[in-house]
Design an enzyme around this catalytic site. Structure first.
Site, PDB file in Angstrom:
ATOM      1  N   HIS A  17       0.841  -1.206   0.000  1.00 26.65           N
ATOM      2  CA  HIS A  17       0.000   0.000   0.000  1.00 26.65           C
ATOM      3  C   HIS A  17       0.878   1.260   0.000  1.00 26.65           C
ATOM      4  CE1 HIS A  17      -2.966  -2.727   2.341  1.00 26.65           C
ATOM      5  NE2 HIS A  17      -3.482  -2.560   1.146  1.00 26.65           N
ATOM      6  N   LYS A  41     -15.917  -8.003   5.323  1.00 28.97           N
ATOM      7  CA  LYS A  41     -14.722  -8.306   6.127  1.00 28.97           C
ATOM      8  C   LYS A  41     -14.878  -7.749   7.532  1.00 28.97           C
ATOM      9  CE  LYS A  41     -11.285  -7.929   2.398  1.00 28.97           C
ATOM     10  NZ  LYS A  41     -10.227  -7.039   1.862  1.00 28.97           N
ATOM     11  N   ARG A  90      -2.470  -6.221  -7.989  1.00 27.34           N
ATOM     12  CA  ARG A  90      -1.304  -7.055  -7.677  1.00 27.34           C
ATOM     13  C   ARG A  90      -1.095  -8.161  -8.707  1.00 27.34           C
ATOM     14  NH1 ARG A  90      -3.330  -8.812  -2.108  1.00 27.34           N
ATOM     15  NH2 ARG A  90      -5.193  -8.611  -3.381  1.00 27.34           N
ATOM     16  N   SER A 128      -2.969  -7.748   3.386  1.00 28.39           N
ATOM     17  CA  SER A 128      -3.115  -7.496   4.814  1.00 28.39           C
ATOM     18  C   SER A 128      -3.385  -8.794   5.563  1.00 28.39           C
ATOM     19  CB  SER A 128      -4.245  -6.502   5.055  1.00 28.39           C
ATOM     20  OG  SER A 128      -3.938  -5.274   4.439  1.00 28.39           O
TER      21      SER A 128
HETATM   22  N1  COA Z   1      -0.212  -4.105  -1.799  1.00 31.33           N
HETATM   23  C1  COA Z   1      -0.535  -5.060  -0.928  1.00 31.33           C
HETATM   24  N2  COA Z   1      -1.804  -5.473  -0.719  1.00 31.33           N
HETATM   25  C2  COA Z   1      -2.755  -4.894  -1.449  1.00 31.33           C
HETATM   26  C3  COA Z   1      -2.493  -3.896  -2.385  1.00 31.33           C
HETATM   27  C4  COA Z   1      -1.155  -3.496  -2.537  1.00 31.33           C
HETATM   28  N3  COA Z   1      -0.790  -2.556  -3.400  1.00 31.33           N
HETATM   29  N4  COA Z   1      -3.641  -3.525  -2.952  1.00 31.33           N
HETATM   30  C5  COA Z   1      -4.594  -4.255  -2.397  1.00 31.33           C
HETATM   31  N5  COA Z   1      -4.069  -5.089  -1.486  1.00 31.33           N
HETATM   32  C6  COA Z   1      -4.772  -6.098  -0.689  1.00 31.33           C
HETATM   33  C7  COA Z   1      -5.292  -5.580   0.617  1.00 31.33           C
HETATM   34  O1  COA Z   1      -4.342  -5.695   1.644  1.00 31.33           O
HETATM   35  C8  COA Z   1      -6.477  -6.488   0.835  1.00 31.33           C
HETATM   36  O2  COA Z   1      -6.022  -7.681   1.410  1.00 31.33           O
HETATM   37  P1  COA Z   1      -6.934  -8.550   2.369  1.00 31.33           P
HETATM   38  O3  COA Z   1      -8.074  -9.050   1.518  1.00 31.33           O
HETATM   39  O4  COA Z   1      -6.023  -9.589   2.804  1.00 31.33           O
HETATM   40  O5  COA Z   1      -7.418  -7.643   3.476  1.00 31.33           O
HETATM   41  C9  COA Z   1      -6.976  -6.798  -0.575  1.00 31.33           C
HETATM   42  O6  COA Z   1      -5.912  -6.502  -1.418  1.00 31.33           O
HETATM   43  C10 COA Z   1      -8.145  -5.969  -1.021  1.00 31.33           C
HETATM   44  O7  COA Z   1      -7.938  -4.717  -0.512  1.00 31.33           O
HETATM   45  P2  COA Z   1      -8.653  -3.346  -0.779  1.00 31.33           P
HETATM   46  O8  COA Z   1      -8.346  -2.870  -2.132  1.00 31.33           O
HETATM   47  O9  COA Z   1      -8.297  -2.515   0.380  1.00 31.33           O
HETATM   48  O10 COA Z   1     -10.143  -3.686  -0.840  1.00 31.33           O
HETATM   49  P3  COA Z   1     -11.082  -3.921   0.329  1.00 31.33           P
HETATM   50  O11 COA Z   1     -12.037  -4.870  -0.253  1.00 31.33           O
HETATM   51  O12 COA Z   1     -10.423  -4.332   1.567  1.00 31.33           O
HETATM   52  O13 COA Z   1     -11.708  -2.480   0.617  1.00 31.33           O
HETATM   53  C11 COA Z   1     -13.176  -0.607   0.036  1.00 31.33           C
HETATM   54  C12 COA Z   1     -12.323  -1.811  -0.369  1.00 31.33           C
HETATM   55  C13 COA Z   1     -13.266  -0.315   1.503  1.00 31.33           C
HETATM   56  C14 COA Z   1     -12.503   0.529  -0.671  1.00 31.33           C
HETATM   57  C15 COA Z   1     -14.538  -0.975  -0.568  1.00 31.33           C
HETATM   58  O14 COA Z   1     -15.096  -2.069   0.113  1.00 31.33           O
HETATM   59  C16 COA Z   1     -15.489   0.194  -0.583  1.00 31.33           C
HETATM   60  O15 COA Z   1     -15.377   1.047  -1.431  1.00 31.33           O
HETATM   61  N6  COA Z   1     -16.412   0.244   0.372  1.00 31.33           N
HETATM   62  C17 COA Z   1     -17.389   1.335   0.467  1.00 31.33           C
HETATM   63  C18 COA Z   1     -18.783   0.899   0.033  1.00 31.33           C
HETATM   64  C19 COA Z   1     -18.990   1.077  -1.442  1.00 31.33           C
HETATM   65  O16 COA Z   1     -18.878   2.140  -2.003  1.00 31.33           O
HETATM   66  N7  COA Z   1     -19.328  -0.050  -2.078  1.00 31.33           N
HETATM   67  C20 COA Z   1     -19.665  -0.074  -3.480  1.00 31.33           C
HETATM   68  C21 COA Z   1     -18.468  -0.267  -4.310  1.00 31.33           C
HETATM   69  S1  COA Z   1     -18.964  -0.937  -5.817  1.00 31.33           S
END
Ligand code: COA
Length: 159
Positions: A17, A41, A90, A128
């Protein structure tokens, strides 16, 4: 002023990140890291902890701000008067989920663009949940998370 929003759950923030944050900060005038909640989650670190970790990691980057949000991401983006969402990719396996999210966000708010940045190869295996798993089982997470938050994370994950 070009503002981008970098959203995620950051549970916790990893070197992967941090790599995306640094690179975005070179491309945009301001980067707002948006700490949200994926409804499918349950996080280990509280919202406050996740925000504080990222603030500590980015305090030397003057054009990076960190905030939490709830509700729809696109509403937060509009509230901040931004029109770009940055996400890291990724591997091919990330594509389907990210494509779905980006398409839905575009349908909800056609003026907001999602752009993808390839995660550096050396962090392509990182997530994560991997950090939480290794930390909880007593493994070394030193190269996985930024040094300044290493101890805080280890302390919380230690059994
Ligand atoms: N390096 C390392 N890990 C990475 C990464 C990077 N560059 N990019 C993503 N990841 C990993 C994260 O650590 C995470 O790992 P985990 O599943 O083990 O926790 C995974 O990829 C997904 O991460 P992320 O991109 O943070 O997505 P998320 O699903 O955890 O969160 C939100 C996404 C909070 C932004 C999303 O749920 C959201 O927008 N929520 C608001 C509600 C909304 O608007 N919903 C409608 C959307 S259509």
């Amino acid at each position: 002023m070009k503002i981008c929003i970098y959203p995620g759950s950051f549970d916790p923030v990893t070197n992967g990140h941090y790599d995306i944050i640094k690179r975005s900060a070179q491309l945009f005038d301001k980067v707002i890291v948006a700490v949200g909640q994926n409804s499918s989650k349950k996080t280990v670190f509280s919202t406050e902890e996740r925000v504080q970790f990222i603030k500590k990691v980015t305090e030397h980057l003057p054009n990076v701000e960190v905030e939490s949000f709830s509700g729809l991401l696109v509403d937060f983006v509009k509230e901040k008067r931004a029109n770009v969402i940055v996400k890291g990719l990724r591997a091919v396996s990330d594509f389907e989920y990210e494509f779905q999210m980006a398409s839905m966000n575009h349908k909800l708010a056609p003026n907001i663009e999602t752009i993808f940045m390839m995660t550096s190869i050396k962090y392509s295996y990182l997530s994560s949940s991997i950090v939480r798993e290794v930390g909880r089982l007593g493994g070394c997470i030193q190269s996985l998370v930024p040094e300044v938050i290493l101890e805080d994370i280890q302390e919380k994950l230690r059994p």
